[in-house]
Design an enzyme around this catalytic site. Structure first.
Site, mmCIF file in Angstrom:
data_model
loop_
_atom_site.group_PDB
_atom_site.id
_atom_site.type_symbol
_atom_site.label_atom_id
_atom_site.label_comp_id
_atom_site.label_asym_id
_atom_site.label_seq_id
_atom_site.Cartn_x
_atom_site.Cartn_y
_atom_site.Cartn_z
ATOM 1 N N CYS A 126 81.085 -97.427 110.921
ATOM 2 C CA CYS A 126 81.280 -96.040 110.900
ATOM 3 C C CYS A 126 82.421 -95.563 111.858
ATOM 4 O O CYS A 126 82.801 -94.287 111.963
ATOM 5 C CB CYS A 126 80.020 -95.148 111.334
ATOM 6 S SG CYS A 126 78.602 -95.361 110.140
ATOM 7 N N HIS A 266 80.726 -88.633 115.434
ATOM 8 C CA HIS A 266 80.347 -89.077 114.246
ATOM 9 C C HIS A 266 78.923 -88.503 113.675
ATOM 10 O O HIS A 266 78.203 -88.305 114.548
ATOM 11 C CB HIS A 266 80.243 -90.560 114.228
ATOM 12 C CG HIS A 266 79.499 -91.492 113.110
ATOM 13 N ND1 HIS A 266 79.907 -91.115 111.847
ATOM 14 C CD2 HIS A 266 78.398 -92.073 113.189
ATOM 15 C CE1 HIS A 266 78.928 -91.884 111.146
ATOM 16 N NE2 HIS A 266 78.327 -92.455 111.772
ATOM 17 N N ASN A 296 74.948 -89.145 106.723
ATOM 18 C CA ASN A 296 75.768 -89.958 107.194
ATOM 19 C C ASN A 296 76.597 -90.620 106.231
ATOM 20 O O ASN A 296 76.265 -91.348 105.233
ATOM 21 C CB ASN A 296 74.952 -90.829 108.072
ATOM 22 C CG ASN A 296 75.874 -91.826 108.710
ATOM 23 O OD1 ASN A 296 76.940 -91.936 108.606
ATOM 24 N ND2 ASN A 296 75.236 -92.955 109.555
#
Ligand code: UT7
Length: 339
Positions: A126, A266, A296
Site C-alpha cells: 500500500c 493511507h 482500503n
C-alpha cells in the site's frame, strides 16, 4: 551547494518536484456493509466500529487494473492541460497488475497511445504511491525524465477471499494519478522518509501464482491466489511505523508538527488514521479521511484523498501536507509537501 539549472541559479536543496495535476477513477458499483452481511458472518456495526468503512467501490468483471489507471491518467492529463505525448515516463504503482508480465504500465501506455516512452511497475504494498513519488523525484531531478505520469491503482477485490470475513470487508478498488515535473518555485516535495522490513513479509501476503507457489489446482483450492493477513499484527506495526515515518519526514523538512495543514494517511483503518493524527497532535479537521466511502484501495488511497482535498477547495497555496503510508512487505514511507 550552488549549481546552474536551466539558466537559473538555485541551491540544490531548492530543487523540488511538484504535482502538476491529479486525476482519479472510482468504479460505479458500490458494495455496502449491508451487502457484506449477506455474504459472511459480519455486521455493519462491527465493520464500522473496527474499521470506519461504510461502503467501497468494486470494479466490474470486465475491468482490469490498466482500465482504472487509464481513466485516472486521462483526467490528470486534462487537468494538467497536457497531452499524453508530453509524458516521458509512465510509472504504475500496483499490487494487482493486469498480468504478471508485461507491466501494467505497458498496458496503460498502449491504452493512452503513447509511443516508446519508458514504462514500468513498482510494487511496494500500500506504500507504492509514496515509493513512486520518491523514485520519480530522483528521476526528474537527475534529468532522466522531465514529466512523469505516476499512477497508484489496485483492484484488490479480484484477489480477495470472499469467504474470509477478516479481509473481505476491508478492500475497495480505485485509481489515482499524478503528473509530476520540476517545480519552479518553493512549492513541491520537501522531504521524504522510507523503509521496509522483509522479515515480516508473511503477515500480509498474496502467496500464490508467483515462483514460490506456482499456480495449480492445489494453490487455487487453498485460495493462495487471495490476500491473507494477520490483521491485528499488521495493525500494531502500521500504527508504529506510520507515526514514526510522519515524524521523521517532518524532521527532515525542518518543520514542526504545528506547521502541518493536512495529514493524508493511507486509509486502511480509521483507528490507524486516528492514531497517526494523534502522533502529530493534529485536530481531526486536519486529518483527511475517506475510508468510510471507499475502504482500503491500497496504493490508490493517498492520490484519491489528495485529489478530493483539492476538489473540495480546501488546499491553499503554501500549505503543508504530510502523506504517510504502510503496507505489505512491510513497507512504509512518508512525504512532506508544500502546496
Ligand atoms: O493496507 C495495508 C495495511 N493493512 C492494515 O493496516 C490492516 C490492519 N488491520 C486492521 O485494520 C484490523 O486488524 C482488522 C480490521 C483487520 C481487524 O480488526 P481487529 O480489531 O484487529 O480484530 P481481530 O482480527 O483481532 O479480530 C477480533 C475478532 C475475532 O473474533 P474472536 O476471535 O475474538 O472471537 C475475529 O474473528 O473479530 C472477529 N472478526 C470479525 N467479526 C465480525 C474479524 N473480522 C470480522 C468481521 N465481522 N468482518
Amino acid at each position: 551547494m550552488i549549481e546552474k539549472f536551466e539558466g537559473v541559479h538555485m541551491t540544490k536543496m531548492e530543487r523540488r518536484i511538484k504535482i502538476r495535476s491529479t486525476g482519479i477513477y472510482l468504479p460505479d458499483k458500490i458494495l455496502t456493509n449491508a451487502d457484506l452481511e449477506k455474504l459472511v458472518e459480519t455486521s455493519d456495526e462491527w465493520i464500522t466500529t473496527r474499521t470506519g468503512i461504510k461502503e467501497r467501490r468494486i470494479a466490474s468483471k470486465e475491468q482490469v487494473t490498466s482500465d482504472l489507471a487509464e481513466k485516472a491518467a486521462r483526467m490528470a492529463l486534462e487537468r494538467g492541460g497536457i497531452k499524453a505525448e508530453d509524458i516521458d515516463l509512465i510509472l504504475v504503482a500496483t499490487n494487482t497488475p493486469d498480468t504478471i508480465f508485461p507491466a501494467t504500465a505497458c498496458w496503460v501506455q498502449k491504452k493512452l497511445g503513447i509511443k516508446e516512452t519508458p514504462a514500468f511497475d513498482l510494487q511496494a504494498g500500500c506504500t507504492g504511491l509514496l515509493y513512486g513519488l520518491i523514485v520519480a523525484e530522483s528521476l526528474i531531478l537527475s534529468g532522466t525524465a522531465r514529466r512523469i505520469l505516476l499512477i497508484g491503482v489496485d483492484i484488490l477485490t479480484k484477489v480477495t477471499n470472499w469467504q474470509d470475513r477478516g479481509t473481505c470487508v476491508l478492500f475497495g478498488d480505485g485509481a489515482g494519478a499524478f503528473i509530476l515535473e520540476e517545480s519552479d518555485d518553493d512549492s513541491g516535495l520537501i522531504s521524504h522518509f522510507w523503509g521496509a522490513d522483509g522479515s515480516l513479509a508473511e503477515l500480509l501476503i498474496l502467496p500464490g501464482g508467483g515462483t514460490l507457489y506456482p499456480a495449480d489446482e492445489k494453490t487455487v483450492e487453498k485460495k493462495l491466489h487471495c490476500i491473507t493477513m494477520k490483521g491485528n499484527e499488521v495493525f500494531k506495526h502500521a500504527v508504529k511505523r506510520m507515526g514514526e515515518a510522519a515524524v521523521e519526514a517532518l524532521k527532515l523538512a525542518g518543520l514542526d508538527k504545528n506547521q502541518v495543514d493536512y495529514l493524508i494517511p493511507h486509509q486502511a483503518n480509521l483507528r490507524i488514521i486516528d492514531a497517526t493524527g494523534e502522533r502529530l497532535n493534529l485536530p481531526k479537521d486536519k486529518v483527511v479521511v475517506n475510508i468510510h466511502k471507499y475502504g482500503n484501495m491500497s496504493v490508490a488511497t493517498i492520490p484519491v484523498a489528495l485529489h478530493e482535498l483539492i476538489e473540495e477547495g480546501k488546499l491553499q497555496k503554501g500549505q503543508v501536507i504530510v502523506m504517510v503510508a504502510f503496507g505489505a512487505g512491510f513497507t512504509w514511507a512518508s512525504a512532506v509537501y508544500r502546496w
